[in-house]
Write a protein that holds these residues in place. Structure first.
Motif, PDB file in Angstrom:
ATOM      1  N   LYS A  22       3.906   3.461  21.096  1.00 18.81           N
ATOM      2  CA  LYS A  22       5.204   3.972  21.548  1.00 18.81           C
ATOM      3  C   LYS A  22       6.286   2.921  21.317  1.00 18.81           C
ATOM      4  N   GLY A  23       6.375   2.471  20.078  1.00 25.90           N
ATOM      5  CA  GLY A  23       7.394   1.478  19.761  1.00 25.90           C
ATOM      6  C   GLY A  23       6.835   0.074  19.651  1.00 25.90           C
ATOM      7  N   ALA A  24       5.654  -0.060  19.051  1.00 25.07           N
ATOM      8  CA  ALA A  24       5.021  -1.378  18.904  1.00 25.07           C
ATOM      9  C   ALA A  24       5.579  -2.112  17.700  1.00 25.07           C
ATOM     10  N   GLU A  25       5.475  -3.440  17.730  1.00 26.89           N
ATOM     11  CA  GLU A  25       5.972  -4.245  16.630  1.00 26.89           C
ATOM     12  C   GLU A  25       5.050  -5.431  16.374  1.00 26.89           C
ATOM     13  N   LEU A  26       5.204  -6.015  15.205  1.00 25.97           N
ATOM     14  CA  LEU A  26       4.378  -7.144  14.792  1.00 25.97           C
ATOM     15  C   LEU A  26       5.034  -7.795  13.589  1.00 25.97           C
ATOM     16  N   ALA A  27       4.967  -9.121  13.523  1.00 25.75           N
ATOM     17  CA  ALA A  27       5.438  -9.839  12.342  1.00 25.75           C
ATOM     18  C   ALA A  27       4.610 -11.105  12.190  1.00 25.75           C
ATOM     19  N   VAL A  28       4.174 -11.378  10.966  1.00 23.25           N
ATOM     20  CA  VAL A  28       3.391 -12.574  10.693  1.00 23.25           C
ATOM     21  C   VAL A  28       3.775 -13.124   9.327  1.00 23.25           C
ATOM     22  N   SER A  29       3.831 -14.449   9.246  1.00 20.58           N
ATOM     23  CA  SER A  29       4.222 -15.128   8.005  1.00 20.58           C
ATOM     24  C   SER A  29       3.054 -15.919   7.434  1.00 20.58           C
ATOM     25  N   ASN A  30       3.199 -16.388   6.223  1.00 26.47           N
ATOM     26  CA  ASN A  30       2.177 -17.232   5.608  1.00 26.47           C
ATOM     27  C   ASN A  30       1.916 -18.469   6.461  1.00 26.47           C
ATOM     28  N   GLY A  31       0.640 -18.841   6.606  1.00 32.47           N
ATOM     29  CA  GLY A  31       0.293 -20.032   7.350  1.00 32.47           C
ATOM     30  C   GLY A  31       0.524 -19.923   8.834  1.00 32.47           C
ATOM     31  N   GLU A  32       0.507 -18.698   9.363  1.00 30.91           N
ATOM     32  CA  GLU A  32       0.776 -18.455  10.774  1.00 30.91           C
ATOM     33  C   GLU A  32      -0.339 -17.608  11.374  1.00 30.91           C
ATOM     34  N   VAL A  33      -0.696 -17.923  12.629  1.00 31.37           N
ATOM     35  CA  VAL A  33      -1.661 -17.118  13.371  1.00 31.37           C
ATOM     36  C   VAL A  33      -0.939 -16.442  14.531  1.00 31.37           C
TER      37      VAL A  33
END
Length: 273
Positions: A22-33
């Motif tokens: 219901k409106g979830a989000e996520l962001a991940v970059s190189n070299g990141e956990v």
């Protein structure tokens, strides 16, 4: 840092009316956990399925390199790897060797190259002695290693682990911790869902909190994991080191998140005296 993979405002309802996101989000970059925490049924697994293009959100969008993921499928699948919580949902080949080799064989690579990569990955995960075994006859820990190997073998840029520590021994969890740190050092983007706060504290750069299908908070792991009131909203507690240091020192400029950090803090305090 620009995200490599990003999910924006994702909504999803399963057949039968169960509203998982219901409106979830996520962001991940190189070299990141990035770790995602929250109670059972809050939508963590569904978010991973959305992020890898295995499900399409009813609302919201998934971006890979700033472009809609849906427009890059199916070619983009080789850049993404999802390790399921239950390895039996992922393993289907007659032998461990065939399981690990499966994805490479779909790419029409030479069998010599396939053999080389399978042996390299199997050796790294200490399962090279299992290559001739049937996956269904393995222990849960061995199955999880095979499932991980089947993803690592094709070297995806983004690897998503769904509850990877579930039913694992302390030794296996420590091995997984080292693997994730190794992958991060190779600039892989890593996403982990977990109920294991101690594990999250050790491996994460950022933490997202989900509840009832929604992302309710996100930030640097230290800001999230020392916030007892915030964690209690989703039935979780801060790491052991945080709880102990609060009792010993009260207010602290930088609460330790791990036993190692707590040990270093105590040693420094003792030196003062």
């Amino acid at each position: 840092m620009k995200p490599l993979l990003e999910v924006r405002n994702a909504w999803y309802r399963y057949p039968g009316g169960i509203e998982a996101l219901k409106g979830a989000e996520l962001a991940v970059s190189n070299g990141e956990v990035v770790s995602i925490i929250g109670p059972n049924g809050c939508g963590k697994t569904t978010l991973l399925l959305i992020a890898t293009g295995l499900l399409e959100p009813e609302e919201g969008e998934v971006f890979l390199d700033g472009k809609p993921l849906v427009e890059q499928l199916p070619n983009a699948r080789k850049r993404l790897g999802l390790v399921f919580q239950e390895p039996d949902d992922q393993l289907f080949n007659p032998t461990v060797y065939d399981e690990i080799a499966f994805s490479l064989r779909q790419l029409d690579l030479s069998e010599d190259y396939v053999k080389k990569r399978v042996n390299e990955v199997a050796k790294r995960l200490n399962i090279d002695h299992l290559l001739d075994r049937a996956p269904y006859r393995l222990s849960i820990g061995e199955k999880k290693k095979v499932a991980i190997a089947s993803i690592l073998v094709y070297e995806p840029e983004i690897i998503l682990f769904d509850e990877p520590t579930a039913n694992l021994s302390i030794e296996a969890i420590n091995e997984l911790e080292q693997l994730i740190k190794e992958l991060r050092s190779k600039k892989r983007a890593i996403v982990v869902t977990s109920h294991n706060i101690e594990f999250v504290a050790k491996i994460s750069d950022k933490v997202y909190i989900m509840d009832n299908g929604t992302t309710i908070n996100k930030g640097d792991k230290r800001d999230i994991l020392i916030n007892e009131a915030l964690l209690s909203k989703v039935g979780l507690e801060p790491p052991f080191a945080v709880k102990i240091s609060k009792r010993i020192f009260g207010n602290c400029e930088n609460y330790p998140l791990t036993i190692e950090e707590l040990s270093n803090l105590l040693q420094n305090k003792l030196k003062i005296y």
